[in-house]
Enzyme design. Structure first.
Site, short mmCIF file in Angstrom:
data_model
loop_
_atom_site.label_atom_id
_atom_site.label_comp_id
_atom_site.label_asym_id
_atom_site.label_seq_id
_atom_site.Cartn_x
_atom_site.Cartn_y
_atom_site.Cartn_z
N GLY A 1 -0.31 -2.18 -0.49
CA GLY A 1 -0.70 -0.78 0.70
C GLY A 1 -2.19 -1.09 0.98
O GLY A 1 -2.90 -0.18 1.07
N ALA B 1 -2.76 -3.92 5.86
CA ALA B 1 -1.59 -4.22 6.32
C ALA B 1 -0.28 -3.58 5.92
O ALA B 1 0.49 -3.08 6.77
CB ALA B 1 -1.01 -5.80 5.86
N ILE C 1 -8.36 -5.54 -0.80
CA ILE C 1 -9.66 -6.15 -0.39
C ILE C 1 -10.83 -5.73 -0.05
O ILE C 1 -11.83 -6.10 -0.29
CB ILE C 1 -9.03 -7.56 0.51
CG1 ILE C 1 -9.96 -8.66 0.47
CG2 ILE C 1 -8.98 -6.88 1.70
CD1 ILE C 1 -9.63 -10.01 0.72
N ALA D 1 -14.19 -4.62 11.17
CA ALA D 1 -14.28 -4.86 12.73
C ALA D 1 -13.10 -5.16 13.59
O ALA D 1 -12.28 -6.01 12.81
CB ALA D 1 -15.37 -5.63 12.92
N LYS E 1 -17.46 -0.45 19.27
CA LYS E 1 -18.05 -1.99 19.29
C LYS E 1 -17.79 -2.51 20.60
O LYS E 1 -16.48 -2.37 20.98
CB LYS E 1 -17.07 -2.73 18.33
CG LYS E 1 -17.47 -4.18 18.42
CD LYS E 1 -16.38 -4.85 17.13
CE LYS E 1 -16.36 -6.52 17.27
NZ LYS E 1 -15.71 -7.07 16.64
N THR F 1 -10.30 -11.07 14.14
CA THR F 1 -8.92 -10.88 14.59
C THR F 1 -7.50 -10.78 13.72
O THR F 1 -6.54 -10.51 13.94
CB THR F 1 -8.55 -12.36 15.10
OG1 THR F 1 -8.87 -13.51 14.05
CG2 THR F 1 -9.23 -12.63 16.40
N ILE G 1 -6.95 -8.02 11.69
CA ILE G 1 -6.15 -6.49 11.91
C ILE G 1 -5.25 -6.57 13.19
O ILE G 1 -4.14 -6.11 13.17
CB ILE G 1 -7.27 -5.52 12.14
CG1 ILE G 1 -7.84 -5.29 10.33
CG2 ILE G 1 -6.60 -4.22 12.20
CD1 ILE G 1 -8.96 -4.16 10.46
C1 LIG Z 1 -14.09 -11.77 3.95
C2 LIG Z 1 -13.28 -11.02 4.77
C3 LIG Z 1 -13.78 -10.51 5.78
C4 LIG Z 1 -13.01 -9.67 6.84
N1 LIG Z 1 -13.29 -9.07 7.91
C5 LIG Z 1 -12.40 -8.47 8.65
C6 LIG Z 1 -12.89 -7.94 9.83
O1 LIG Z 1 -14.07 -7.71 10.22
N2 LIG Z 1 -11.73 -7.54 10.81
C7 LIG Z 1 -10.58 -8.01 10.71
O2 LIG Z 1 -9.72 -7.50 11.56
N3 LIG Z 1 -9.97 -8.35 9.47
C8 LIG Z 1 -11.08 -8.72 8.57
N4 LIG Z 1 -10.70 -9.37 7.37
C9 LIG Z 1 -9.10 -9.55 7.14
C10 LIG Z 1 -8.77 -8.04 6.64
O3 LIG Z 1 -9.41 -7.69 5.50
C11 LIG Z 1 -7.01 -8.06 6.16
O4 LIG Z 1 -6.38 -8.52 7.24
C12 LIG Z 1 -6.73 -6.76 6.16
O5 LIG Z 1 -7.33 -5.88 5.31
C13 LIG Z 1 -5.24 -6.63 5.41
O6 LIG Z 1 -5.23 -6.88 4.05
P1 LIG Z 1 -4.06 -6.89 3.42
O7 LIG Z 1 -3.54 -5.65 3.56
O8 LIG Z 1 -3.06 -7.93 3.81
O9 LIG Z 1 -4.38 -7.21 1.95
P2 LIG Z 1 -5.04 -6.28 0.85
O10 LIG Z 1 -5.99 -5.38 1.36
O11 LIG Z 1 -5.55 -7.39 -0.37
O12 LIG Z 1 -3.91 -5.44 0.29
C14 LIG Z 1 -2.78 -5.90 -0.62
C15 LIG Z 1 -2.09 -4.86 -1.25
O13 LIG Z 1 -0.97 -5.44 -2.25
C16 LIG Z 1 -1.01 -4.48 -3.17
N5 LIG Z 1 -0.66 -5.49 -4.44
C17 LIG Z 1 -1.04 -6.88 -4.64
N6 LIG Z 1 -0.42 -7.41 -5.78
C18 LIG Z 1 0.32 -6.44 -6.03
C19 LIG Z 1 1.31 -6.32 -7.44
N7 LIG Z 1 1.42 -7.30 -8.25
N8 LIG Z 1 1.97 -4.96 -7.48
C20 LIG Z 1 1.66 -3.84 -6.40
N9 LIG Z 1 0.91 -3.84 -5.43
C21 LIG Z 1 0.31 -5.33 -5.39
C22 LIG Z 1 -2.49 -4.22 -3.45
O14 LIG Z 1 -2.80 -3.31 -4.49
C23 LIG Z 1 -2.90 -3.76 -2.28
O15 LIG Z 1 -2.58 -2.19 -1.88
C24 LIG Z 1 -11.42 -9.84 6.53
C25 LIG Z 1 -11.09 -10.69 5.44
C26 LIG Z 1 -11.82 -11.11 4.53
C27 LIG Z 1 -11.45 -11.87 3.38
#
Ligand SMILES: Cc1cc2nc3c(=O)[nH]c(=O)nc-3n(C[C@H](O)[C@H](O)[C@H](O)COP(=O)(O)OP(=O)(O)OC[C@H]3O[C@@H](n4cnc5c(N)ncnc54)[C@H](O)[C@@H]3O)c2cc1C
Length: 504
Positions: free
Chosen positions: A17, A20, A50, A55, A83, A349, A351
């Site tokens: 959650g 993504a 994370i 942005a 932005k 890129t 998001i």
């Molecule tokens: C340094 C950095 C800077 C970034 N800056 C940008 C930016 O400026 N613009 C942009 O578009 N993107 C950026 N990104 C990318 C962006 O952060 C991600 O694409 C976006 O936040 C999506 O993350 P996610 O939802 O895939 O993962 P996460 O936010 O990590 O979410 C993972 C989810 O899975 C759950 N989960 C994991 N394991 C388990 C488990 N065992 N049981 C239950 N739940 C679990 C967690 O609780 C969480 O809810 C950046 C990334 C990084 C690393």
């Protein structure tokens, strides 16, 4: 029961959650509807998200429109700012800066791209800097903003904008939206993923404490952990770190000391670069670096030394690997977000890739009978998107004159993918920029980075010579004056936020 309803997928399970997971849940609840499908999302507060990813690029407006989200409301709830592009500082060489804006430069003349005429004028010493002809860049430099106005032929109608927002609040905002439309959320930690013996498809997720969540179709949004697509399905990963060597980031927000500017800053350091993302209530910062060239302690020191306000949370180190999953859709599982791969955040890129993944998934949404038929197309299109963005990012590292560190020496001299090599060659030898199919970055983006990083065209299109030089110079001067008038007319970014979307 008819074939359609018999084969219909009934239960969709989203694991994770973060941005993504909740973007996917919100879009599915709106477009597919939770009366037709059971949409479940499981996430663990203990693991958390994370928390970076603040942005965006202008395409996110389309996502908001599909969800019928009120933009001002969304901005208030997420402490967002507008932005207009990204300023790159110290990338070509120390002390130099350029902006990659959202929007075009000038206007096409006789159906030829503006920049062909600019190249001619520049070679005669009569052109101003490229940025003088970009309204988005000039507005950014003057801290001005307005949403584009519907005035035919005016530069005020010819630019794009995106948002800088608080990632945690964005996920919360979308959670409210999705739950109100019937998405069922389960709090819990996934301890294992069960597969069907015969098909190898995912059958269920087991949670710590014993609960089991079964489903027909699974969306892996578990972030870098990639619990389903990699942990359970062993899909494989293609590593691109030889082209994009940064593999770590240290992030820390700081107090805002000035009114937020309408653009993101990316300042190159000796082994990577630092982002600065101004929000309404604070400033987001992070230093992205290659750990083989700089230790975590040193990277943290560089970040803290380059903050413009007092730090308000402990610096947090994040590890990542640049590359992509071999398949993004494997069996009855699609990986969306960081579980699908990662291209470092230099052009914001990620998001956007979440958004396009959702849109492709909805278009190719399967039935039980035809589970993998859309997968091939989905995977092919996603590889294309990833590779074209990757090449655009590599350009920023490759096209540098910096010789002050081993990191930059490596980047300057590294081999690059053939597509990028050809694109650079074509621009240098002919001034032409070729955009393949629907690749994300269009001509003005490539132009901004080519010129900003010191890659210069040796020729321009011969058709440009049909316009007398004096007439061309006159036209360019007039265009520059129009832009300056438009900038005078625009309110400041601060005023515009105060009047439209100030957070409570
Ligand atoms: C340094 C950095 C800077 C970034 N800056 C940008 C930016 O400026 N613009 C942009 O578009 N993107 C950026 N990104 C990318 C962006 O952060 C991600 O694409 C976006 O936040 C999506 O993350 P996610 O939802 O895939 O993962 P996460 O936010 O990590 O979410 C993972 C989810 O899975 C759950 N989960 C994991 N394991 C388990 C488990 N065992 N049981 C239950 N739940 C679990 C967690 O609780 C969480 O809810 C950046 C990334 C990084 C690393």
């Amino acid at each position: 029961m008819d074939i359609m309803s018999d084969n219909k997928i009934k239960k969709i399970v989203i694991a994770g959650g973060g941005t993504a997971g909740w973007m996917t849940a919100a879009a599915l609840s709106k477009v597919l509807g939770c009366t037709n499908y059971d949409v479940h999302l499981v996430e663990s507060e203990e693991i958390g998200t994370i928390g970076v990813g603040e942005a965006t690029i202008p395409h996110i407006q389309k996502f908001n429109q599909i969800l019928e989200i009120d933009e001002n409301e969304f901005m208030k709830k997420t402490q967002a700012t507008f932005k207009l592009g990204i300023e790159f500082i110290n990338w070509k060489k120390i002390g130099q800066s350029y902006i990659h804006p959202f929007g075009s430069y000038g206007e096409d003349i006789n159906a030829f791209p503006f920049h062909q005429y600019w190249l001619k004028l520049k070679s005669s010493g009569l052109a101003s800097s490229l940025e003088s002809y970009s309204i988005a860049t000039m507005a950014a430099r003057h801290k001005k903003f307005t949403r584009p106005l519907n005035i035919n032929g005016s530069p005020l109608s010819d630019f794009g904008y995106a948002f800088q927002f608080d990632a945690g609040r964005y996920a919360q905002f979308l959670r409210g939206y999705a739950e109100a439309r019937g998405v069922v959320r389960t709090e819990g930690k996934i301890s294992s993923v069960e597969l069907c013996e015969n098909s190898g498809y995912i059958k269920s997720l087991s949670l710590v404490g014993g609960a089991v969540i079964e489903g027909d179709f699974f969306i892996d949004c578990t972030g870098i952990r990639a619990l389903l697509i990699e942990g359970a399905l062993k899909t494989g990963f293609e590593d691109w770190s030889h082209w994009l060597p940064c593999n770590s980031a240290v992030a820390a927000p700081c107090e805002k000391i000035e009114e937020p500017i309408p653009y993101t800053r990316a300042t190159a350091h000796t082994a990577g670069w630092q982002w600065r993302i101004p929000l309404q209530h604070r400033t987001g910062n992070g230093h992205v670096y290659a750990s083989q060239y700089m230790s975590d302690d040193e990277a943290t020191g560089v970040l803290l030394k380059n903050l413009d306000g007092a730090v308000i949370a402990d610096p947090r180190v994040i590890r990542f690997k640049t590359g992509r999953r071999v398949k993004f859709w494997n069996k009855n599982c699609v990986a969306i977000g960081l579980s699908s791969g990662f291209l470092e955040p230099l052009e914001s890129t990620s998001i956007h890739l979440i958004q396009t993944a959702i849109s492709k998934l909805i278009n190719l949404f399967p039935s039980r009978r035809f589970m993998e038929d859309g997968a091939e197309l989905y995977n092919k299109n996603t590889v294309f998107e990833y590779e074209r963005i990757r090449d655009f990012l590599i350009l920023h590292y490759k096209a540098t004159e910096r010789t002050d560190s081993d990191f930059w020496n490596y980047c300057r001299s590294m081999e690059i993918p053939e597509y990028l090599r050809e694109k650079i060659k074509l621009y240098v030898s002919t001034g032409r920029i070729y955009r393949e199919n629907e690749e994300l970055f269009s001509t003005p983006s490539w132009l901004a980075v080519f010129e900003g990083q010191g890659i210069q065209a040796e020729e321009y299109h011969p058709a440009v010579d049909s316009m007398p030089l004096a007439e061309l110079a006159e036209r360019f001067k007039a265009y520059e004056q129009v832009i300056n008038k438009c900038i005078d007319f625009m309110p400041t970014h601060t005023r515009y936020i105060a009047d439209n979307c100030k957070a409570e």
